[in-house]
Design a protein around this motif. Structure first.
Motif, PDB file in Angstrom:
ATOM      1  N   THR A   1       0.873  -1.266  -0.153  1.00  0.00           N
ATOM      2  CA  THR A   1      -0.025  -0.021  -0.059  1.00  0.00           C
ATOM      3  C   THR A   1       0.666   1.153   0.040  1.00  0.00           C
ATOM      4  O   THR A   1       0.673   2.036  -0.654  1.00  0.00           O
ATOM      5  CB  THR A   1      -1.017  -0.050   1.269  1.00  0.00           C
ATOM      6  OG1 THR A   1      -1.690  -1.237   1.226  1.00  0.00           O
ATOM      7  CG2 THR A   1      -1.887   1.143   1.297  1.00  0.00           C
TER       8      THR A   1
ATOM      9  N   ARG B   1       2.200   1.995  -3.310  1.00  0.00           N
ATOM     10  CA  ARG B   1       1.036   2.512  -4.437  1.00  0.00           C
ATOM     11  C   ARG B   1       1.034   3.925  -4.037  1.00  0.00           C
ATOM     12  O   ARG B   1       0.603   4.573  -4.816  1.00  0.00           O
ATOM     13  CB  ARG B   1      -0.286   1.547  -4.342  1.00  0.00           C
ATOM     14  CG  ARG B   1      -0.224   0.451  -4.994  1.00  0.00           C
ATOM     15  CD  ARG B   1      -1.835  -0.312  -4.443  1.00  0.00           C
ATOM     16  NE  ARG B   1      -2.835   0.521  -4.966  1.00  0.00           N
ATOM     17  CZ  ARG B   1      -3.987   0.051  -4.428  1.00  0.00           C
ATOM     18  NH1 ARG B   1      -4.378  -0.999  -3.699  1.00  0.00           N
ATOM     19  NH2 ARG B   1      -5.073   0.818  -4.724  1.00  0.00           N
ATOM     20  N   MET B   2       1.008   4.423  -2.723  1.00  0.00           N
ATOM     21  CA  MET B   2       0.629   5.620  -2.433  1.00  0.00           C
ATOM     22  C   MET B   2       1.654   6.512  -2.726  1.00  0.00           C
ATOM     23  O   MET B   2       1.407   7.564  -3.640  1.00  0.00           O
ATOM     24  CB  MET B   2       0.477   5.793  -0.733  1.00  0.00           C
ATOM     25  CG  MET B   2       0.289   7.047  -0.539  1.00  0.00           C
ATOM     26  SD  MET B   2       0.151   7.296   1.541  1.00  0.00           S
ATOM     27  CE  MET B   2       1.985   6.864   1.574  1.00  0.00           C
TER      28      MET B   2
ATOM     29  N   THR C   1      -4.731   5.856  -0.256  1.00  0.00           N
ATOM     30  CA  THR C   1      -4.174   5.440  -1.402  1.00  0.00           C
ATOM     31  C   THR C   1      -5.104   5.594  -2.584  1.00  0.00           C
ATOM     32  O   THR C   1      -4.842   6.051  -3.716  1.00  0.00           O
ATOM     33  CB  THR C   1      -3.195   4.102  -1.221  1.00  0.00           C
ATOM     34  OG1 THR C   1      -2.566   4.275  -0.259  1.00  0.00           O
ATOM     35  CG2 THR C   1      -2.862   3.634  -2.720  1.00  0.00           C
TER      36      THR C   1
ATOM     37  N   GLU D   1      -5.145   8.032  -5.958  1.00  0.00           N
ATOM     38  CA  GLU D   1      -5.068   7.222  -7.339  1.00  0.00           C
ATOM     39  C   GLU D   1      -6.556   7.744  -8.263  1.00  0.00           C
ATOM     40  O   GLU D   1      -6.521   7.555  -9.397  1.00  0.00           O
ATOM     41  CB  GLU D   1      -5.064   5.619  -7.363  1.00  0.00           C
ATOM     42  CG  GLU D   1      -4.135   5.304  -6.637  1.00  0.00           C
ATOM     43  CD  GLU D   1      -3.982   3.719  -6.435  1.00  0.00           C
ATOM     44  OE1 GLU D   1      -3.121   2.976  -6.483  1.00  0.00           O
ATOM     45  OE2 GLU D   1      -5.024   3.063  -6.230  1.00  0.00           O
TER      46      GLU D   1
END
Length: 286
Positions: free
Chosen positions: A160, A163-164, A243, A247
Motif C-alpha cells: 500500500t 502504491r501511495m 491510497t 489514485e
C-alpha cells in the motif's frame, strides 16, 4: 570564489524532491474556471499544503553542500539570509499566485472535500508533523525500521505504501525535479560569481545524470522510509483508503499541479539564495 567539482545531494533535498514533479506546463496554463484567492488560501490550510511549503526552508542546508562547503563558510549571517529567502509568507504568496490561475474549482472541491473529512484531517495532522520534523536522520532511521518490520509481518501494508508513493509522484519525475533544482541553483551561483563552473547548463545536466541510477534507488528508498514514518499511526484500512483516493483522476491532477508548484518555488528560492550568497564571504557578515 569556490571551485566547483561534483554535486552532492543531501537527505533533506532528496526527501523534498521525492514529492516533487516536473509538470511545469501546469504553471503557465491558466484554467478558465480557476478558484479565487480566498478559496485557494483555505485550500492550502485544509490540505496542509501550506505547511509542506514552509518545510522547503529546511532544504537551505543543501545549498552549501551542493558547492562542497559547509554553511559556516558563508559567515555568521547565513541563517538570517536563508530565513529571509525562504520566508513562509513569500513562498505561500508565490503558491497562491500560481494556484489562483491554475487550480480549477472542480479539482479544489474534490481534494478539499477529501481532506476536510475526519480521515483527511488526521492525515494532514500526521503529514504536517512529519514535514516540520527537521531531524532527517532520526526520521529515516525509524522509517527504515518500520519498513523492515512490515516486510516480515505486514507485506500488504508495504505494498500500500508503494502504491501511495507512486500515486503522489513517480520516482522519475522526482529525479528530474532534483536535477533541475541543482542545475538552476548552480547556474545562478555561477552567474553571481559564487562558484566557477567550466560547464554550461546542458553539460551540467549530463554530468549530474551520470549518477542517475544511484539517485533513483536512493529517492525510492527515501520516499518509502519517509512514508512509513509519517503514516506509522494510521491504520492499514485508512492508509488503503487514502491510497485509493490519491489514485483517482481528479486527485492525480491536483497532485501534478501541487508538485509542479513546489518544484517551481524551491528552484526559485534557490536561485534567489545563490544571488545573495555572493555577498557572503568566509568568516564575514554581509
Amino acid at each position: 570564489m569556490i571551485q566547483f567539482s561534483r554535486v552532492p545531494v543531501s537527505p533533506r533535498l532528496l526527501q523534498i524532491a521525492a514529492i516533487l514533479g516536473l509538470a511545469v506546463m501546469c504553471l503557465f496554463a491558466q484554467t478558465a474556471n480557476a478558484a479565487n484567492r480566498e478559496r485557494v488560501q483555505a485550500f492550502l490550510t485544509t490540505t496542509g499544503f501550506d505547511v509542506a511549503l514552509d518545510s522547503i526552508a529546511f532544504s537551505a542546508a543543501s545549498a552549501p553542500q551542493m558547492l562542497g562547503v559547509e554553511p559556516d563558510a558563508f559567515g555568521s549571517d547565513w541563517n538570517r539570509v536563508t530565513a529571509q529567502v525562504f520566508k513562509p509568507e513569500i513562498m505561500r504568496d508565490i503558491a497562491l499566485d500560481i494556484l489562483e490561475q491554475t487550480l480549477s474549482d472542480e479539482n479544489l472541491d474534490f481534494a478539499a472535500g477529501f481532506y476536510a473529512t475526519d480521515l483527511g484531517q488526521r492525515l494532514v495532522e500526521a503529514e504536517n508533523a512529519s514535514h516540520m520534523q527537521d531531524d532527517d536522520d532520526a526520521k529515516m532511521k525509524q522509517g527504515n525500521e518500520i519498513l523492515a518490520e512490515l516486510a516480515e509481518n505486514n507485506p500488504d501494508r508495504l505494498e500500500t505504501l508503494k502504491r501511495m508513493n507512486a500515486a503522489i509522484s513517480s520516482v522519475d519525475s522526482s529525479l528530474r525535479a532534483l536535477q533541475e533544482i541543482q542545475v538552476r541553483f548552480l547556474m545562478s551561483a555561477s552567474a553571481a560569481g559564487v562558484v566557477e563552473l567550466q560547464l554550461d547548463a546542458d553539460e551540467l545536466r549530463a554530468m549530474i545524470a551520470e549518477d542517475e541510477e544511484r539517485l533513483r534507488v536512493v529517492l525510492e528508498q527515501s520516499a518509502m522510509s519517509g512514508s512509513a514514518y509519517t503514516y506509522r499511526d494510521i491504520s492499514d484500512e485508512d492508509l488503503l483508503a487514502y491510497t485509493e483516493a490519491l489514485e483517482k483522476p481528479q486527485m492525480q491532477e491536483v497532485y501534478e499541479l501541487l508538485n509542479a508548484v513546489q518544484y517551481e518555488i524551491m528552484a526559485n528560492r534557490f536561485e534567489v539564495l545563490a544571488a545573495k550568497m555572493a555577498d557572503l564571504h568566509p568568516g564575514q557578515d554581509i
